[in-house]
Structure formats: structure tokens, C-alpha cells
Write a protein that holds these residues in place. Structure first.
Motif, PDB file in Angstrom:
ATOM      1  N   LYS A  88     -14.139 -10.074  -9.863  1.00 41.44           N
ATOM      2  CA  LYS A  88     -14.825  -9.976  -8.575  1.00 41.44           C
ATOM      3  C   LYS A  88     -15.184  -8.514  -8.317  1.00 41.44           C
ATOM      4  N   THR A  89     -15.856  -8.273  -7.214  1.00 44.83           N
ATOM      5  CA  THR A  89     -16.125  -6.895  -6.817  1.00 44.83           C
ATOM      6  C   THR A  89     -15.465  -6.644  -5.471  1.00 44.83           C
ATOM      7  N   TYR A  90     -15.081  -5.417  -5.262  1.00 50.97           N
ATOM      8  CA  TYR A  90     -14.495  -5.006  -3.990  1.00 50.97           C
ATOM      9  C   TYR A  90     -15.295  -3.816  -3.509  1.00 50.97           C
ATOM     10  N   ASP A  91     -15.872  -3.941  -2.343  1.00 55.89           N
ATOM     11  CA  ASP A  91     -16.675  -2.858  -1.799  1.00 55.89           C
ATOM     12  C   ASP A  91     -15.826  -1.987  -0.894  1.00 55.89           C
TER      13      ASP A  91
ATOM     14  N   LYS B  15     -13.553   0.976 -13.682  1.00 58.87           N
ATOM     15  CA  LYS B  15     -13.830  -0.159 -12.792  1.00 58.87           C
ATOM     16  C   LYS B  15     -13.112  -0.062 -11.451  1.00 58.87           C
ATOM     17  N   TRP B  16     -12.026   0.738 -11.401  1.00 54.45           N
ATOM     18  CA  TRP B  16     -11.275   0.770 -10.141  1.00 54.45           C
ATOM     19  C   TRP B  16     -10.833   2.164  -9.708  1.00 54.45           C
TER      20      TRP B  16
ATOM     21  N   CYS C 254      -7.527   1.366  -3.930  1.00 51.76           N
ATOM     22  CA  CYS C 254      -7.678   1.316  -5.394  1.00 51.76           C
ATOM     23  C   CYS C 254      -7.008   0.077  -5.978  1.00 51.76           C
ATOM     24  N   LEU C 255      -5.863  -0.301  -5.435  1.00 53.52           N
ATOM     25  CA  LEU C 255      -5.186  -1.503  -5.927  1.00 53.52           C
ATOM     26  C   LEU C 255      -5.998  -2.759  -5.620  1.00 53.52           C
ATOM     27  N   LYS C 256      -6.666  -2.789  -4.478  1.00 45.70           N
ATOM     28  CA  LYS C 256      -7.549  -3.917  -4.166  1.00 45.70           C
ATOM     29  C   LYS C 256      -8.718  -3.957  -5.152  1.00 45.70           C
ATOM     30  N   LYS C 257      -9.239  -2.780  -5.502  1.00 46.15           N
ATOM     31  CA  LYS C 257     -10.325  -2.722  -6.487  1.00 46.15           C
ATOM     32  C   LYS C 257      -9.828  -3.169  -7.860  1.00 46.15           C
ATOM     33  N   LEU C 258      -8.620  -2.755  -8.223  1.00 46.44           N
ATOM     34  CA  LEU C 258      -8.018  -3.161  -9.501  1.00 46.44           C
ATOM     35  C   LEU C 258      -7.871  -4.682  -9.542  1.00 46.44           C
TER      36      LEU C 258
END
Length: 160
Positions: free
Chosen positions: A136-139, A40-41, A125-129
Motif C-alpha cells: 500500500k502507500t502511506y501519504d 520506500k519508507w 516512518c513505521l506507518k510507511k514501512l
């Protein structure tokens, strides 16, 4: 996200990111320690063998995987592993019900031309985590990455 970069006399640096995640520590730890969570991240990482004597795998290609020994493992609290010549460490602390403080530390043995790219990648990657843990999703944003890369080049005094 709070961050600090501390240069070391020996030529390396300690990079630290701290963020509060609106999720329970166990859920965040699952994102760090399961293949489903990692996908996921940070989908180039896989769990090889989980535990204090285990390892993670960095997937270069389906046929080529780099083994990264785990240096520290405490369920729901800490995961540290080798990252090339360096070490990365994820530490989790509950701050309230369903809130977790994540402290990420990368210990760079030497600052290289690649270091700003590596640090920028970890930042994203930490924002995606965080987004994954919070449902939520992080693009990924190339412009944001380039901005971070330039910022970390300056902080590490690396010429373009």
C-alpha cells in the motif's frame, strides 16, 4: 499501533512501538536491510555495510553522510543501530503465515527538545514501512505529524 514511553531514572526514556504487518518477516526485513527497501519508507537511510560489524548511513546531503554502527544483526529477526547518541532496534517475530509482529524500540539516553520530533518521525516512518510491506502507500500528513508532536511533548513533559 501499540506504543509506550517509559522514562528512566537517569533522564532518558525507552520508546516502544509494536505493530502487526500483513507480510512475511523476510519481506519486512528486506525493507530494513536493502537500499531499495529503505527508499520506500525512510529515504535518508542507506546500508553502508550489512552485518553485525556493519553500519548504516544517514544521508544529510549527497556529500555528507553520518555513519551509524550496527549494534545487533540477526537475519530476518533483528536490526539495531546507533541513532545519534541513542539506539534503535527493530525486532521481527512471525505471528502467523504472512504476518509479522514488528517491535521498534528507541533508547533515549536523554530527553531533549528534539525527542518529541524524533519519536513522531519514527511513528510516521513505521506507518510507511507497514504500508510498503503490505503493498500500500502511506501519504505523509503534516497535520498528523503536528498532532503526534504535541502528544509526545506532553508525554515527555517538554514545554512548548
Amino acid at each position: 499501533m501499540d506504543e509506550s514511553i517509559t522514562k528512566q531514572d537517569a533522564g532518558g526514556a525507552v520508546v516502544e512501538f509494536e505493530l502487526e504487518i500483513n507480510a512475511a518477516g523476510a519481506a519486512v526485513f528486506e525493507l530494513l536491510t536493502t537500499n531499495e527497501g529503505l527508499a520506500k519508507w525512510f529515504d535518508e537511510l542507506e546500508i553502508g555495510e550489512l552485518g553485525a560489524d556493519g553500519h548504516l548511513l544517514f544521508v544529510m546531503t549527497p556529500e555528507e553522510k553520518i555513519t551509524m554502527p550496527i549494534r545487533a544483526f540477526e537475519p530476518n529477526q533483528k536490526l539495531a543501530f546507533e541513532w545519534d547518541q541513542d539506539e534503535v532496534d527493530f525486532e521481527l517475530n512471525a505471528t502467523a503465515a504472512n504476518k509479522t509482529k514488528l517491535t521498534f524500540t528507541e533508547r533515549l539516553t536523554a530527553i531533549t527538545e528534539h525527542s518529541p520530533r524524533d519519536i513522531s518521525g519514527w511513528h510516521i516512518c513505521l506507518k510507511k514501512l507497514q504500508a510498503s510491506a503490505e503493498g500500500k502507500t502511506y501519504d505523509f500528513n503534516k497535520a498528523e505529524f503536528e498532532s503526534l508532536f504535541t502528544k509526545y511533548q506532553k508525554e515527555l513533559n517538554i514545554e512548548k
